[in-house]
Design an enzyme around this catalytic site. Structure first.
Site, mmCIF file in Angstrom:
data_model
loop_
_atom_site.group_PDB
_atom_site.id
_atom_site.type_symbol
_atom_site.label_atom_id
_atom_site.label_comp_id
_atom_site.label_asym_id
_atom_site.label_seq_id
_atom_site.Cartn_x
_atom_site.Cartn_y
_atom_site.Cartn_z
ATOM 1 N N GLU A 278 0.868 -1.179 0.000
ATOM 2 C CA GLU A 278 0.000 0.000 0.000
ATOM 3 C C GLU A 278 0.906 1.230 0.000
ATOM 4 O O GLU A 278 1.777 1.351 0.869
ATOM 5 C CB GLU A 278 -0.895 -0.018 1.237
ATOM 6 C CG GLU A 278 -1.951 1.062 1.232
ATOM 7 C CD GLU A 278 -2.882 0.964 2.433
ATOM 8 O OE1 GLU A 278 -3.750 1.837 2.568
ATOM 9 O OE2 GLU A 278 -2.726 0.021 3.250
ATOM 10 N N ARG A 502 5.797 -13.403 9.538
ATOM 11 C CA ARG A 502 6.430 -12.103 9.337
ATOM 12 C C ARG A 502 7.814 -12.057 9.989
ATOM 13 O O ARG A 502 8.127 -12.860 10.851
ATOM 14 C CB ARG A 502 5.570 -10.991 9.949
ATOM 15 C CG ARG A 502 4.258 -10.762 9.250
ATOM 16 C CD ARG A 502 3.544 -9.556 9.834
ATOM 17 N NE ARG A 502 3.332 -9.674 11.261
ATOM 18 C CZ ARG A 502 2.895 -8.673 12.028
ATOM 19 N NH1 ARG A 502 2.634 -7.509 11.498
ATOM 20 N NH2 ARG A 502 2.704 -8.852 13.324
ATOM 21 N N LYS A 512 4.080 2.721 10.972
ATOM 22 C CA LYS A 512 4.234 3.977 10.224
ATOM 23 C C LYS A 512 3.726 5.161 11.038
ATOM 24 O O LYS A 512 4.315 6.248 11.013
ATOM 25 C CB LYS A 512 3.475 3.883 8.903
ATOM 26 C CG LYS A 512 4.016 2.830 7.949
ATOM 27 C CD LYS A 512 3.069 2.630 6.776
ATOM 28 C CE LYS A 512 3.500 1.452 5.927
ATOM 29 N NZ LYS A 512 2.516 1.116 4.878
#
Length: 862
Positions: A278, A502, A512
């Site tokens: 994204e 992950r 973020k």
């Protein structure tokens, strides 16, 4: 974008507390709730089997979590059978749970589970202690049809154990690896010595013309590796273990055989993958693993990879992120076959949404967000049908058209998929397909007032692009069922989804939102502050892309979540640089040493090897002069028996200098008390004893001043950083040295590194352009009037320049650390013709970043 996660909200705090009461550690419980669909899946399992009042050890609780997220397709009987096996202690590890799910999924519906076969398939009753491992492993290794012949075989042997039929696969993976490394050391010597021997053998057998004695930096594969813009892609993770077990293109089942035929007609049997970020921020270290798997898997199998920007959220995207993502992917050594955008498919996705509604498998819901959440069970399961679920098809089509025309406010209506409310999987509880967003889109401007959700878009874009292997992280395991449901509901090609764990790193965060707060409040310099773990920060710090890929390869790829310690990360980077980085003499805190018994014009040429273990790197020439700088730490006013460097009346060797020196006197600053000058005698006569220790030095006349040497330490005082992380910033996380000097060969090394990098990047970019998909000038073009159309300079384009930066200049400062040149530096000779001898220019400003410390320096500042 999902709502921001708040662990202290009543709902989240209640779930975290419940999960902890069952045995999960606080960090694991919080992370599970942070992933709402995984958290709901675990809560559903707890409710379904009435586990609320029970308590387990952490290992058992983790096994139950694994079952909840991977056993979505199992019926209550099969799932309950595995729950009992976990509670009884028969199944202990997440690997055993994965085997249990796989076995029961393959058991014919309605057929009782053969417990003996189940136990055998899942390793029930097999207990292997660390003490038993050496003999068992030796027996296993000796039984292999092709016994290992060097350290390079370690990965293959470990992979064979994990994927084979041996009982060893149920032993503790860390203990297996450690024990096997001990066996390999017995067979082939230490890993380091074996690597050095292999390099020496390769150098001896290389067919090349004899070169004259090098006086400057010579070309070599090792020297180039440090500045290379084309890192070697490790392949061992694709040859063995989890990633080696996937289907071949075309083997994934389809609801209609024609879909398979059409897919194979397009792919010609090649692997097609995609990396779908994204574009709402800079990528972080966790994305290195995803990029390596998505691109690397296709590359290993001779396939192709799309870079697809998942730009379905009009409020989150910025032009700078598109270009940054492409640069990051290329910097890591990969080239997209084609760049695409989810927004390119908005028209097709809308038509499919209409078609889904016509088929009675979608409806327009005008419930409030709170009511919708309540109908879906408030995160606790037991969903109920929405009051609009049985709305007539024509009415839903009409309302969907009104949504499209902007007649509804945001959150006023949503198109929901009519899925399966009886499923235990929250992903099947009538997920939203389209929502109203009145914000303009970065690429499509004001054309749309509705936007598709990730859950609707992702699988259909995979279908449009004929993806053969849809690779994602384990939090999307429950999403696989809805992914396949939607493709089948529309009768379109269905990719096969695989999930991997992950990459989580200790002692930092990758959010973020949190990083943006640090940047906004100027607690860090920017998104590329080397104390962060964004990829642009790691690049600026000087970590080579190949070192990051090597780190991921060392960790391996599994479905089990884990957190990697920072020290393991740094150890991996250090090992990579040990083999590839040239050495230079550098002094961090210089103090002048004057040799009294030589003339003022004393000058002896000295050849210094760029790498003591890699002769092919060549040497550089420096001069040993009357005055040299040594490090203040290499001199003591008062000697001691355990100190071997310079002190009054004591001798020490100067690295590669012809003779040792003995300290005769020194001078101190009367105010600060610091030593400012050391006077010595050159021991160049008669019987000279060999020095017990050697220190590095830089001659004074030709020394190069380094404006700043930046040492980076952990940004936070606490691990993990607390909720009020802004107050936890360590004020000593950045240490700056402003008096350092380095030997003059730095300019030769720097110019060669940049010239090599530029040449390599130009060749690589030309090849990438030739190998990429044919482009249509109108394809992927932003609509006129959109932000993207106004700022075409932000459109992601592959260039040679984006692969080269000051960080390509890397070296080891002897006995200090590994360093890279920072982007704030100015080095004039880098812009001159290749034929011009490099040297200092007016306006030069050198800033160095410490990449990582030396393992030998655990007791020193470096």
């Amino acid at each position: 974008m999902p709502p921001k996660f708040d662990p202290k909200s009543p709902e989240n705090a209640s779930l975290i507390s419940l999960f902890q009461s069952l045995g999960l550690a606080e960090k694991s419980a919080t992370e599970l709730v942070r992933q709402p669909k995984s958290g709901v899946a675990f809560k559903s399992l707890i409710d379904e089997f009435q586990l609320t009042d029970k308590s387990y050890d952490e290992k058992t609780a983790s096994a139950l979590v694994k079952l909840s997220v991977s056993g979505g397709k199992l019926g209550p009987a099969e799932k309950g059978f595995i729950v009992k096996k976990i509670e009884s202690g028969d199944i202990k590890s997440t690997d055993q749970v994965a085997a249990a799910v796989k076995y029961t999924e393959g058991n014919p519906p309605g057929t009782p589970i053969n417990e003996d076969e189940f136990n055998k398939a899942c390793g029930v009753g097999i207990e292997i202690t660390a003490a038993q491992l050496p003999e068992l492993l030796k027996s296993y290794v000796s039984s292999l049809p092709s016994p290992p012949d060097n350290w390079a075989s370690l990965g293959a042997v470990l992979g064979g154990i994990r994927s084979g039929a041996s009982d060893l696969k149920w032993a503790n993976a860390g203990e297996v690896k450690s024990s096997l490394e001990t066996i390999f050391t017995e067979l082939f010597g230490t890993k380091e010595s074996a690597q050095a021997a292999a390099k020496a053998q390769a150098a001896a057998s290389a067919k090349s013309k004899p070169a004259p004695k090098p006086k400057a930096v010579e070309a070599s594969s090792s020297a180039e590796a440090s500045s290379s813009t084309t890192p070697v892609i490790p392949t061992n993770i694709f040859k063995e273990g989890f990633l080696s077990d996937f289907h071949k293109p075309g083997e994934n089942p389809q609801i209609n055989s024609k879909l398979k035929e059409q897919h194979l007609e397009f792919t010609k049997g090649m692997v097609y993958t995609r990396f779908p970020p994204e574009p709402n921020g800079y990528l972080h270290i966790g994305h290195v693993k995803a990029i390596m798997i998505d691109f690397g898997y296709a590359k290993f199998h001779g396939g192709r990879t799309y870079l697809r920007f998942d730009d379905t959220n009009p409020e989150a995207e910025e032009g700078r992120f598109f270009q940054s993502i492409l640069e990051t992917v290329r910097w890591l050594g990969f080239e997209p076959w084609k760049i695409t955008y989810s927004s390119d498919n908005f028209d097709q996705l809308y038509e499919w949404a209409v078609q889904l509604t016509r088929r009675g498998k979608a409806y327009v819901c005008t419930c409030s967000a709170e009511k919708m959440k309540e109908d879906r069970g408030m995160g606790k399961g037991h969903p109920v049908p929405c009051e609009h679920r049985e709305r007539p098809v024509e009415e839903s089509l009409r309302e969907f058209e009104r949504m499209k025309n902007g007649e509804y406010p945001e959150q006023g209506a949503a198109l929901r998929m009519k899925m399966d409310l009886t499923s235990g999987n929250p992903y099947m509880w009538d997920m939203v397909a389209y929502r109203v967003k009145l914000a303009p889109h970065h690429r499509t401007g004001d054309k749309w007032k509705i936007y598709p959700t990730y859950d609707f878009t992702h699988c259909l874009c995979d279908s449009i692009e004929n993806i053969s292997h849809s690779l994602c992280t384990v939090e999307f395991i429950p999403a696989r069922e809805s992914y396949e449901w939607l493709c089948d509901a529309l009768e379109v090609y269905k990719a096969r989804q695989y999930e991997f764990a992950r990459l989580n790193l200790q002692g930092t965060f990758l959010s973020k939102r949190k990083i943006a707060k640090l940047v906004t409040k100027k607690l860090v310099k920017d998104w590329d502050d080397p104390r962060l773990y964004t990829i642009i920060a790691l690049r600026r710090r000087g970590i080579p892309p190949g070192a990051l890929l090597s780190f991921v390869s060392e960790l391996g790829v599994t479905t089990s979540e884990s957190v990697t310690e920072i020290k393991r990360f740094e150890s991996s980077i250090r090992s990579y640089l040990e083999e590839s980085a040239p050495r230079l003499m550098m002094v961090l805190n210089p103090v002048k040493l004057i040799i009294e018994n030589v003339p003022d014009d004393y000058r002896v040429p000295v050849q210094v090897p760029l790498h003591p273990k890699v002769p092919s790197m060549g040497t550089v020439e420096t001069s040993f002069t009357k005055e040299v700088f040594i490090d203040a730490e290499d001199f003591r006013e008062v000697d001691s028996p355990d100190y071997f460097r310079l002190a009054p009346g004591k001798s020490v060797g100067l690295f590669k200098a012809p003779y040792p020196v003995t300290c005769t006197s020194y001078t101190k600053d009367p105010i600060t008390g610091q030593v400012t000058e050391i006077r010595c005698r050159l021991e160049d006569g008669g019987n000279v004893k060999k020095a017990k220790a050697y220190i590095q030095w830089v001659n004074v006349p030709e020394s190069i001043k380094v404006e700043e040497v930046r040492y980076f330490k952990p940004l936070f005082k606490t691990d993990p950083p607390p909720a009020d992380f802004e107050s936890d910033i360590d004020p000593n996380s950045l240490e700056v040295y402003k008096n350092a000097v380095i030997e003059p060969a730095f300019y030769e090394l720097a110019k060669k590194a940049i010239l090599d990098a530029r040449k390599e990047s130009e060749e690589r970019t030309k090849k990438a352009q030739a190998d990429s998909a044919p482009t249509n000038t109108n394809e992927h073009k932003p609509l006129e009037g959109s932000e993207a159309a106004k700022h075409m300079e932000d459109e992601p384009v592959a260039t040679a320049e984006q692969l080269v930066g000051m960080e390509n200049i890397r070296f080891q400062g002897m006995r200090l650390a590994y360093f890279a040149v920072d982007r704030e530096s100015k080095i004039g000779c880098l812009d001159e013709e290749a034929s011009i001898k490099p040297g200092k220019k007016e306006g030069d400003r050198i800033v160095l970043n410490r990449i990582v410390s030396l393992k030998e320096d655990s007791g020193k500042k470096a």
